[in-house]
Every structure is written in C-alpha cells, then in structure tokens.
Write a protein that holds these residues in place. Structure first.
Motif, short mmCIF file in Angstrom:
data_model
loop_
_atom_site.label_atom_id
_atom_site.label_comp_id
_atom_site.label_asym_id
_atom_site.label_seq_id
_atom_site.Cartn_x
_atom_site.Cartn_y
_atom_site.Cartn_z
N SER A 75 -28.01 6.51 -18.77
CA SER A 75 -27.02 7.08 -19.68
C SER A 75 -27.69 8.00 -20.68
O SER A 75 -28.89 7.90 -20.94
N ARG B 288 -22.61 19.98 -14.82
CA ARG B 288 -22.52 19.08 -13.66
C ARG B 288 -23.86 18.93 -12.96
O ARG B 288 -24.27 17.83 -12.58
N LYS C 216 -30.64 9.88 -14.54
CA LYS C 216 -30.62 8.58 -13.87
C LYS C 216 -29.94 7.51 -14.72
O LYS C 216 -29.27 6.63 -14.19
N TYR D 15 -23.13 8.82 -21.86
CA TYR D 15 -22.50 9.25 -20.62
C TYR D 15 -23.41 8.96 -19.44
O TYR D 15 -24.63 9.03 -19.53
N ARG D 16 -22.79 8.65 -18.30
CA ARG D 16 -23.56 8.38 -17.09
C ARG D 16 -22.72 8.72 -15.87
O ARG D 16 -21.50 8.81 -15.93
N LYS D 17 -23.40 8.92 -14.73
CA LYS D 17 -22.70 9.21 -13.48
C LYS D 17 -21.90 8.00 -13.05
O LYS D 17 -22.28 6.86 -13.30
N ARG D 18 -20.79 8.22 -12.37
CA ARG D 18 -19.97 7.15 -11.84
C ARG D 18 -20.63 6.54 -10.61
O ARG D 18 -21.33 7.20 -9.90
N MET E 138 -26.16 16.83 -15.02
CA MET E 138 -25.73 15.43 -15.04
C MET E 138 -26.18 14.71 -13.78
O MET E 138 -26.49 13.51 -13.82
N GLU E 139 -26.23 15.42 -12.67
CA GLU E 139 -26.68 14.82 -11.41
C GLU E 139 -28.14 14.39 -11.47
O GLU E 139 -28.56 13.50 -10.74
N GLU F 211 -15.16 12.14 -13.47
CA GLU F 211 -16.39 12.50 -12.75
C GLU F 211 -17.58 11.73 -13.29
O GLU F 211 -18.56 11.49 -12.57
N ILE F 212 -17.54 11.39 -14.57
CA ILE F 212 -18.60 10.60 -15.18
C ILE F 212 -17.94 9.52 -16.03
O ILE F 212 -16.72 9.53 -16.25
N LYS G 247 -14.17 1.94 -14.17
CA LYS G 247 -14.65 1.95 -12.80
C LYS G 247 -14.17 0.70 -12.06
O LYS G 247 -13.75 0.77 -10.89
#
Length: 225
Positions: free
Chosen positions: A176, A167, A174, A222-225, A170-171, A205-206, A106
C-alpha cells in the motif's frame, strides 16, 4: 463454512458475510481435520478457506475436499502470495483468491460475484459463450478491442494521459502507498495524485485502506485489488 485458525478473523468474516443477502455461516473450523469431520455431517454451498492451517496446508485440504465434494465451491482467503500456492488454488478450482489483509469492499464484491454466478448456473438451461466469458471473467478479443477503441468518459479534472501514467505506476506498487508517497514516484502534486487515486477507487480498480494513528487525521493508503 469458514475454515480459519484465527478466531478473530473468523468472527470478522462472519460479520462481513451477514451484510450480503442470501448468505449464512453454518459452521466454522480451525483445523483441516476438524473441517473434514464437519464435512462428513453436512455439505455447505461455499467454503471460505485459509491456506495456513495448524495441521495442513489449505491447498492440500482443497484437494481432499475435491475428492468427495465436487459440488462445494471454495474461496481462498490467505496471506500466501507465492505463485505455487496461487497456481494450486486455480488448479483446485477455487472460485476466487483474496489476499490478507482483507478489504471489506473486496470481500463483499467477491461474495456478490459468487452469488450472481451461482444463480445464473442454476437458472440457465443453456450457456452462451458470453455467459462463459462472464463466469471465467474473460473478455473476447472483440470486447477488448471495443474497449480500447472506445475510451472512458472521464470526469472533469481527469486527463487520460495522466490517468494512464497513474495506472502504470500503481501496477508497480507491491504494497500500500499513500498519496504523498505516490506523488513523489511520478513527480506530481499531492492534490493531483489524490484526485486520480480516488477516481480509481471509485472505479473499483484499486482499494483504499484507512489507517488510524495515535495523532492527526486517519491516513488513506492505496493498493491494487
């Protein structure tokens, strides 16, 4: 220029920055006062700015910088995730906002985006709407509609309906999460979920974070970008 009170974090950002061609860290400051004193001596192109400084909030420092140095760009790097701080950063004209813990992909991607934007603004004589959309990372209605009508060319083993479900879930996450935990939330197998999560990582995307424990294999979270 890096403005960060954590010496270890500063060294990490310096090391990351060295990986991107065209960037050089020319100074660092650990307080707002020190940063303002340095800015009286020289003017950097870009500042990496933390929000939580010992003597002032980074967003307040951002406004101080804006009073005198409008040509300096700022990228916020912080653990602050409250809406007020994010809103202040946007109003203050921050180019980007990265939340800690910082993932190296990132970090590097943000610097590359900044370099591309700065190069375009320097070289272009006139600006088209598509260029503006790119600078502000916006999509026109036509572009969005085209994307919705033209589905992804998905690789073998990736189903569009399952991908949509992954997806959407994943949204909602909050923090990981690992593949086993995620599998329980959507009622799928660990191997299936791992395949879809890795697809989203490859698609940027993540993000994935490697956690090293005392025993066993490293854990992929895994976590949101």
């Amino acid at each position: 220029m890096i403005i960060e009170d954590d010496e270890t974090a500063t060294k990490i950002y310096e090391k990351f920055t060295e990986k991107v061609e065209g960037f050089q860290v020319i100074a660092s400051a650990s307080t707002g006062k020190q940063a303002l004193e340095l800015l009286n001596v020289f003017t950097p192109d870009l500042i990496l700015l933390d929000v939580f400084l010992p003597d002032m909030k980074g967003t307040d420092l951002l406004w101080e910088i804006r009073k005198e140095l409008r040509s300096v760009d700022v990228i916020m790097i912080t653990a602050a995730n409250d809406a007020h701080t994010v809103s202040e950063a946007i109003r203050g004209g921050a180019f980007s906002y990265m939340m800690k813990p910082i993932m190296i992909d990132k970090f590097l991607d943000t610097l590359e985006q900044y370099k591309e934007t700065r190069t375009k603004l320097t070289n272009l004589k006139t600006i088209e709407q598509n260029d503006v959309n790119s600078f502000f990372r916006m999509k026109s209605r036509e572009e969005q509609a085209a994307k919705e009508q033209d589905p992804e060319d998905l690789p073998k083993g990736i189903d569009k309906h399952t991908l949509k479900k992954v997806r959407a879930q994943m949204e909602k996450i909050k923090d990981s999460i690992n593949a086993e935990e995620f599998a329980k939330t959507i009622g799928a197998s660990h191997s299936t979920v791992r395949r879809y999560l890795e697809y989203l990582v490859a698609n940027q995307e993540i993000e994935v974070e490697i956690m090293y424990g005392t025993i066993g294999r490293p854990e992929r979270r895994y976590r949101k970008r």
